[in-house]
Scaffold this active site. Structure first.
Site, short mmCIF file in Angstrom:
data_model
loop_
_atom_site.label_atom_id
_atom_site.label_comp_id
_atom_site.label_asym_id
_atom_site.label_seq_id
_atom_site.Cartn_x
_atom_site.Cartn_y
_atom_site.Cartn_z
N SER A 1 2.58 -2.30 12.76
CA SER A 1 2.74 -1.13 11.89
C SER A 1 1.89 0.00 12.43
CB SER A 1 2.32 -1.47 10.46
OG SER A 1 2.49 -0.36 9.62
N ALA A 2 2.48 1.19 12.53
CA ALA A 2 1.78 2.32 13.14
C ALA A 2 0.62 2.82 12.29
CB ALA A 2 2.75 3.46 13.40
N CYS B 1 -6.99 -3.44 -14.05
CA CYS B 1 -6.81 -3.69 -15.49
C CYS B 1 -5.65 -2.84 -16.00
CB CYS B 1 -8.08 -3.39 -16.26
SG CYS B 1 -7.96 -3.73 -18.01
#
Length: 530
Positions: A203-204, A330
């Site tokens: 991934s680049a 949360c």
């Protein structure tokens, strides 16, 4: 803002930006790489140069690089494509995949999808450091095993799997190996000329390139065969159809060349920053390091720590000037802690109280010192605020230039940051009524202590363990109770709290906690008066 979330994404390097710019200008190089004219040939040449640059970083041949939109697509193409080429799914054809419980969600979800089609998947449990050993992988191999899919570097804890030892063992057994290397490229030396990996995802944007572009390495000798997952014009050797985004591809290539040039300096820089932060944060009592602590099994750019006694989202919200990743959020009453940390054996509370720090080229030693000071102070503050914590003074944080980046309502944010009425009465203090609501298992507890003057609340204090909204509710309720007659305490309801504090629906349980705490302290008073 101190940015310590480079494992999530990196900024585009200036060299990458400059390389991309000619392909983004209105009067620039805008040809389609598949077109058969001058502008198309120019774009195609740029694409092929970038292909060679990516290949050079990992020791591959340019023809073995297939462009994708990112590592998620690369992983899908590798896993689904490998099985489909082998005829899956077909009735009566057994197929088995080996992966681990700590893979990226795109691998886990792909495997679960294939299970619905009839594939059998073994999800290996890592060791206590988060490493999946070659021995564990080999023990899971069956005659039906078609593919092993394993990440090289875990994206949460930085555990480095021993791909160098595993790959030849699987090759000898005739089992295809897919490796998710999104966190490894540019951080570990990769040479696929000598390492028999069949498929490898990249991934680049994890190495200072643009978002939206990735690559899948597909070995040619011996040939790894895949069925395409996107059909169309037959681009990328028929494995991934679609017009290429020349500017993104060029940026990916430039990023890989830069990563190769800076490799030694980057590794030394990242490792020094990681070790410096860990040295400082070890002073926090009870802090736990998740993943390998040292050596070649620990990635240089990642540090994952758990801080027992605090809630993870409250800790992250206490650090608005530091960009880090939290183990959970949360966002509901059933917020899930990190499945990676739970696979390591951490309980839910410890996993929830985790932060991932990741380091980059722009991170400075001064950033590390400032971040360490802030984290140490805020862990101490949240522990002092907790009913289960120390009796140390509660030191509220200074005003942050970053403001409120998390989108809490203004009153919730003010009360969380200022925590008025927080604290304890001496155990020996007379005329004090104490009660609490919630449970640690639900990761929310609110304790109220009221000092009475006759039947009226002369002074109220609170302690809270939970998300920022829980703490803000405690601060509001304690302030509201002061001066009230005991019988009036039950008048403040959860809907009223939600209205005055602008509590959203997904945090309604925090308002209920405030109502329950008031009712509990009123009931305790009645018991003592009986």
């Amino acid at each position: 803002m101190i940015y310590l979330d480079f494992a999530a994404t990196t900024p585009i390097a200036s060299e990458v930006f400059e390389a991309m710019l000619p392909y983004l200008k209105p009067d620039g190089l805008h040809g389609n790489p598949a077109s058969t004219h001058g502008p198309g040939f120019a774009a195609r040449a740029a694409v092929e140069q970038a292909r060679a640059q990516v290949a050079a970083l990992i020791g591959a041949e340019p023809a073995e690089i297939i462009w994708t939109s990112g590592a998620t697509e690369s992983n899908n193409l590798a896993i689904k494509g490998a099985l489909e080429f082998r005829g899956f799914p077909k009735a009566g054809r057994a197929v088995h995949i080996v992966t681990s419980r700590t893979e990226h969600k795109c691998v886990l979800d792909t495997c679960r999808h294939l299970e619905t089609l009839g594939a059998r998947v073994t999800y290996l449990k890592p060791d206590e450091h988060g490493v999946v050993t070659p021995e564990a992988v080999l023990a899971a191999i069956t005659p039906d095993t078609a593919l092993v899919s394993l990440m090289w570097v875990n994206n949460e804890i930085g555990a480095v799997n021993d791909i160098e030892r595993l790959a030849p063992l699987l090759r000898a057994r005739g089992v295809m190996l897919h490796v998710d290397a999104a966190q490894a490229a540019g951080k570990l030396a990769i040479d696929l000329r000598t390492l028999p990996v069949d498929l490898l995802s990249l991934s680049a944007h994890k190495l200072y390139g643009p978002k939206g572009v990735g690559a899948l390495y597909v070995r040619r000798k011996p040939r790894a065969r895949l069925s395409p997952q996107m059909h169309g014009g037959g681009h990328e050797q028929g494995m991934r159809s679609g017009t290429l985004a020349t500017h993104q591809v060029v940026g990916f290539g430039a990023a890989c060349t830069l990563a190769a040039e800076r490799f030694d300096a980057d590794i030394a820089h990242f490792s020094a920053l990681r070790d410096a932060l860990w040295t400082r944060l070890q002073s926090i009592p009870g802090v736990l390091r998740n993943g390998p602590t040292e050596g070649e099994r620990a990635a240089p750019h990642l540090l994952n720590l758990s801080f027992p006694g605090v809630e993870g989202e409250a800790l992250r919200a206490s650090l608005p000037g530091i960009a880090v990743s939290s183990g959970s959020a949360c966002s509901s009453a059933t917020a899930e802690p990190s499945y990676v940390l739970r696979a390591l054996g951490r309980d839910d509370e410890t996993a929830n109280a985790s932060l991932r720090f990741s380091f980059g080229r722009m991170t400075t030693p001064a950033d590390i010192e400032q971040a360490a000071d802030t984290v140490i102070a805020q862990v101490a503050r949240l522990r002092a605020l907790s009913p289960f914590g120390s009796e140390a003074p509660i030191a509220n944080p200074p005003e942050e230039a970053a403001g409120n980046p998390y989108g809490y309502g203004p009153e919730i944010w003010r009360l969380f940051r200022k925590t008025p009425n927080a604290g304890r009465f001496l155990e020996s203090a007379p005329d004090v009524i104490r009660a609490e609501a919630g449970t640690p298992a639900a990761r929310s507890v609110l304790r109220l202590a009221l000092r009475l003057d006759g039947d009226r609340v002369a002074e109220a204090r609170f302690l809270a363990y939970g998300c920022p909204t829980t703490i803000a509710v405690g601060a509001y309720v304690a302030g509201w109770a002061q001066g009230k007659a005991m019988a009036e305490l039950v008048a403040l309801t959860a809907p009223a709290l939600r209205s005055v504090l602008e509590i959203p629906e997904d945090r309604a349980h925090c308002a209920l906690l405030g109502e329950d705490a008031l009712r509990a302290v009123f009931a305790r008073h009645k018991e003592e008066m009986a």
